[in-house]
Design an enzyme around this catalytic site. Structure first.
Site, PDB file in Angstrom:
ATOM      1  N   LYS A 190       9.017 -17.858  78.722  1.00 38.13           N
ATOM      2  CA  LYS A 190       9.995 -17.291  77.791  1.00 38.13           C
ATOM      3  C   LYS A 190       9.273 -16.546  76.685  1.00 38.13           C
ATOM      4  CE  LYS A 190      11.878 -18.527  74.072  1.00 38.13           C
ATOM      5  NZ  LYS A 190      11.932 -17.228  73.373  1.00 38.13           N
ATOM      6  N   GLU A 263      -0.557 -24.719  70.826  1.00 38.95           N
ATOM      7  CA  GLU A 263      -1.411 -23.862  69.987  1.00 38.95           C
ATOM      8  C   GLU A 263      -0.550 -23.455  68.802  1.00 38.95           C
ATOM      9  OE1 GLU A 263      -4.494 -23.345  70.648  1.00 38.95           O
ATOM     10  OE2 GLU A 263      -4.622 -23.816  72.785  1.00 38.95           O
ATOM     11  N   CYS A 297      -2.507 -16.496  64.300  1.00 38.21           N
ATOM     12  CA  CYS A 297      -2.541 -17.936  64.020  1.00 38.21           C
ATOM     13  C   CYS A 297      -3.880 -18.338  63.408  1.00 38.21           C
ATOM     14  CB  CYS A 297      -2.251 -18.744  65.267  1.00 38.21           C
ATOM     15  SG  CYS A 297      -3.210 -18.219  66.674  1.00 38.21           S
ATOM     16  N   GLU A 391       0.977 -21.629  55.796  1.00 38.43           N
ATOM     17  CA  GLU A 391       0.741 -20.390  56.530  1.00 38.43           C
ATOM     18  C   GLU A 391       1.733 -19.338  56.024  1.00 38.43           C
ATOM     19  OE1 GLU A 391       1.634 -20.897  60.727  1.00 38.43           O
ATOM     20  OE2 GLU A 391      -0.110 -19.711  61.244  1.00 38.43           O
TER      21      GLU A 391
END
Ligand code: NAI
Length: 777
Positions: A190, A263, A297, A391
């Site tokens: 997906k 991850e 990331c 983040e």
């Protein structure tokens, strides 16, 4: 502009990349897409628009995948899997090779479509994303070729469900599809809702490669579709995305037996020492935080710069920021493109505007329209500030200073994440001293954001678990061929109706920090032999005992710094001491279990101690051949504190089989011995006490597995939790482990053969840290 003016200004003119081919492709599909299931596109159904974030223009509409769509795709993948797995490695390799060649052949179209859908500069999609995509398929064609001979005891998992983010849409697809297919799995993927288009184009390309139908399936949709895929009957979920969704997936897959790799996010430090080549460090920083608009990331989003050079460094950095060109991502001269979506832009804007720091925004013109955010530097924050910890996932750098290398390490590790870190210094001693101290899955020395299919990538702590790339990445798509039978919960022998007169009371204590300690609650339980003889009492540990044991294990972390040779010597010494008392242990095992196999179990335990003593200095990392001027070292590091619920039916061998690989690799541990038969473990204290095992390296808490599983799984300072208990605790362990995303290794209620396959146990006892260092020309 006159020629003289052009020479004076030396500014770049526009160099637009044509999007005609991409527009043709969209037009061919009438800009409306269904899913790609069983080798066919389904009819477009109700869904949503995907837009170009640089212009706001609608590129196409895609279908919102329903649970039924997901089920159809998973069924197709399931049907296709046995045939795909039955192909030879060479046959699978040829398909992956064809995908590599075709992604190269269609690189321009793929790159332009990626840039249109995502907003990233064409310079990046063309020169970084696409070459890495092809390289990934080439590399995995090689793994497909070699895996059957190299890993004969391993089998594919079955059907993989992959959920990927929008920051590297095609590259993340390659990171999931290539290893899944190489290992003999089929896949349902997906893509992210913001960026589904290159996955659909890739589906078309897979047909050109002749990939058998059902091997690759793409279902588009949003988080609900992702959640439906997670809930579907697949054998593994491979996820890249935010930590919060990663945690939700950890909980949703708990106890299902689905393999999982996550991850997740990061707040990766970028450390610049005062002896660094500053101009290179600044260029590196541009790649660290302004590559892909900071939506990476592992972005080096937290600058830590040594105090003495900080003012000069910040000055130079600001000048460089002012020179970055922001604008039309299809313009080849553009450095910074568009943020993926207005929602992300609003998040970034909101986070920065709420910051108490000193904000510097690049003095460079922004396009009037589209999702653009200027390169930004924020200073004056404390290490606890929200923007130092969270983040931002945008082109925003936060900066702090440090004085000493020790302080740099402390600040760098002061985060709940552990994905990547960068170190700049001209002093090789310093770089190589710092690299092992950083809590991160990837460390770059005098470089940043380097990736390659041969080099494992992945994180620790709340950045998730599992590696992508390299042999270590392939292992996450395989399972041991042998599978255990269902395990029946083992019960202690009951108190007889007429117990024998008790001998002298013997109540075994717990073993914490090298000392025998009474259980905090003061409770113990009698342990009966099958013939109704009272063998002694075992302490019933509780949450507080676990806390004390974990503290002791943390205090003993210096163990990781001892040499592998020294760890081996201690394991040999344990074997020697166990051997000296073999008869006594054999008798104890016979008494506890009623089985005559006591001697054999002791002999196997001694053998196992020798095995891991032998491995202690032989489970080596690797130097990966990466196509840059450098090497990527895959270092095997200990996980930290490993806790284990030991198997019930092999009371000594089970405990030794878990303890030995853990401590051989430099971990410290908290062991909960066999629940019904704990007294072999409590006798083992004396072996530990006489074998020079430093205090706190091995801690043993007896008690109920069902009760202790929860405090162990939820403990924030345990890095990995293993369960081979016969109590049905696998689900609880996986569910509760979401608190800090500790790694788990559980039996899912299946019997495990002891001793374990050493390489599996050693892999569970280590983290692969990839350290990129300059090397050679
Ligand atoms: P997200 O984690 O929600 O999305 C990633 C993927 O997961 C998408 O395909 C999404 O449809 C899917 N998803 C969402 N909810 C799901 C669920 N409950 N079950 C299964 N799949 C689900 O990330 P989002 O919302 O796009 O971005 C939010 C923040 O996440 C970003 O600002 C960034 O901080 C972080 N992020 C980190 C990434 C990384 O590579 N580490 C990638 C994308 C986002």
């Amino acid at each position: 502009m006159t020629i003289k003016e052009i020479f004076d200004a030396m500014s770049y003119g526009p160099a637009p990349e044509s999007n005609a081919e991409a527009k043709d492709w969209l037009a061919r599909h009438a800009a409306a897409f269904g899913h790609f299931i069983d080798g066919q596109f389904t009819k477009p159904a109700a869904g949503f628009a995907t837009r170009n974030p640089a212009t706001g223009e609608t590129l196409a509409t895609v279908t919102q995948g329903t649970a039924a769509d997901v089920a159809t795709a998973v069924a197709a993948a399931r049907r296709a899997q046995p045939k795909w797995a039955a192909l030879s490695g060479h046959q699978r390799a040829k398909y992956l090779y064809a995908l590599a060649r075709l992604t190269q052949k269609h690189a321009r179209l793929l790159a332009v479509l990626e840039t249109m859908d995502n907003g990233k500069p064409i310079r990046e999609s063309r020169d970084i994303d696409l070459p890495l995509v092809s390289r990934h398929f080439y590399y995995h064609a090689g793994l497909a070729q070699l895996a059957p001979a190299e890993l004969p005891d391993h089998a594919p998992l079955g059907v993989v469900g992959a959920v990927i983010p929008w920051n590297f849409p095609l590259l993340m697809l390659a990171w999931k599809v290539a290893p899944a297919l190489a290992a003999g799995n089929t896949i349902v993927l997906k893509p992210a809702e913001y960026t589904p288009l290159t996955a659909l184009l890739f589906a078309e390309i897979s047909r050109e490669a002749g990939l058998p139908k059902g091997v690759l399936n793409i279902v588009t949709g949003d988080g609900d579709t992702g959640a439906a895929l997670v809930a579907a009957p697949v054998d593994k979920i491979a996820f890249t995305g935010s930590t919060s969704v990663g945690k939700a997936i950890r909980r949703a897959t708990a106890g299902t037996g689905k393999a999982l790799t996550l991850e997740l996010g990061g707040k990766s430090p970028y450390i610049v020492f005062d002896d660094a080549d500053i101009d290179s460090a600044i260029e590196g920083l541009v790649d660290a935080i302004w590559f892909n608009q900071g939506q990476v990331c592992c972005a080096g989003s937290r600058l830590l710069v040594q105090e003495g050079i900080a003012p000069r460094f910040h000055e130079k950095l600001k000048r460089r920021m002012d020179g970055l060109r922001i604008g039309d991502p299809l313009d080849k001269c553009i450095d910074v493109g568009a943020v993926v979506d207005p929602i992300q832009l609003a998040t970034i804007t909101g986070m920065v505007d709420a910051s108490e720091g000193e904000i510097y925004r690049a003095d460079t013109p922004l396009p009037a329209q589209g999702c653009f955010y200027p390169p930004t530097l924020i200073t004056g924050l404390s290490s606890a500030s929200r923007l130092m910890q969270e983040e931002i996932f945008g082109p925003v750098l936060v900066s702090m200073t440090f004085r000493t290398p020790a302080e740099a390490v402390e600040l760098a590790n002061n985060t709940r994440y552990g994905l990547a870190a960068t170190v700049w210094t001209e002093n090789v001693n310093l770089a190589l001293d710092i690299a092992p101290k950083l809590k991160a899955g990837v460390v770059w020395v005098n470089a940043t954001n380097l990736f390659d299919a041969a080099a494992g990538f992945g994180g620790l702590r709340e950045s998730g678990f599992g590696r992508e790339g390299g042999w270590e990445g392939l292992m996450a798509y395989l399972k041991p061929r042998a599978s255990g039978k269902p395990l029946k919960p083992a019960a202690p022998f009951p108190e007889p109706a007429t117990p024998e007169a008790p001998a002298l009371d013997r109540t075994a204590k717990l073993f914490i920090g090298g000392k025998q300690a009474r259980p905090d609650g003061g409770y113990s339980r009698p342990v009966w032999s099958p013939k109704g003889r009272l063998l002694g009492h075992a302490g019933l540990g509780n949450r507080k005992d676990i806390r004390n044991a974990v503290e002791a294990a943390h205090a003993a972390k210096g163990w990781a710094k001892t040499t592998a040779h020294a760890r081996a010597q201690i394991l040999y010494y344990m074997a020697e001491n166990l051997s000296a008392r073999a008869e006594e242990f054999a008798r104890r095992l016979r008494d506890l279990t009623g089985r005559s196999s006591g001697e054999a179990e002791v002999a196997q335990s001694i053998d196992t101690l020798f095995t891991y003593a032998a491995w202690a200095d032989k489970y080596d990392g690797a130097a990966k051949s990466v196509p840059i001027r450098g090497v990527a070292l895959a270092m095997h590091e200990p996980c930290g504190v490993i806790a284990a619920l030991c198997p019930d039916d092999a009371p000594l061998l089970g405990l030794v089989s878990l303890m030995a690989p853990a401590i051989a690799m430099g971990n410290t541990c908290v062991l909960v011995p066999s629940d019904p038969f704990p007294l072999a473990a409590t006798d083992f204290y004396q072996v530990l006490e006489t074998s020079d095992v430093p205090a706190g390296v091995v801690n043993i808490v007896t008690g109920s597995h069902a009760e202790l599983a929860k405090p162990l799984a939820g403990h924030m300072d345990i890095d990995a939790l293993w369960s081979f208990s016969s109590s049905p605790v696998s689900k609880l362990v996986e569910e509760e482990s979401a608190t800090n995303l500790k790694r788990t290794w559980v039996n899912h209620g299946k019997a495990t053969a002891f001793p374990l396959a050493p390489r599996s146990a050693l892999a569970q006892a280590t983290e692969v840290k990839t350290i990129w260092v300059p090397y050679g020309e």
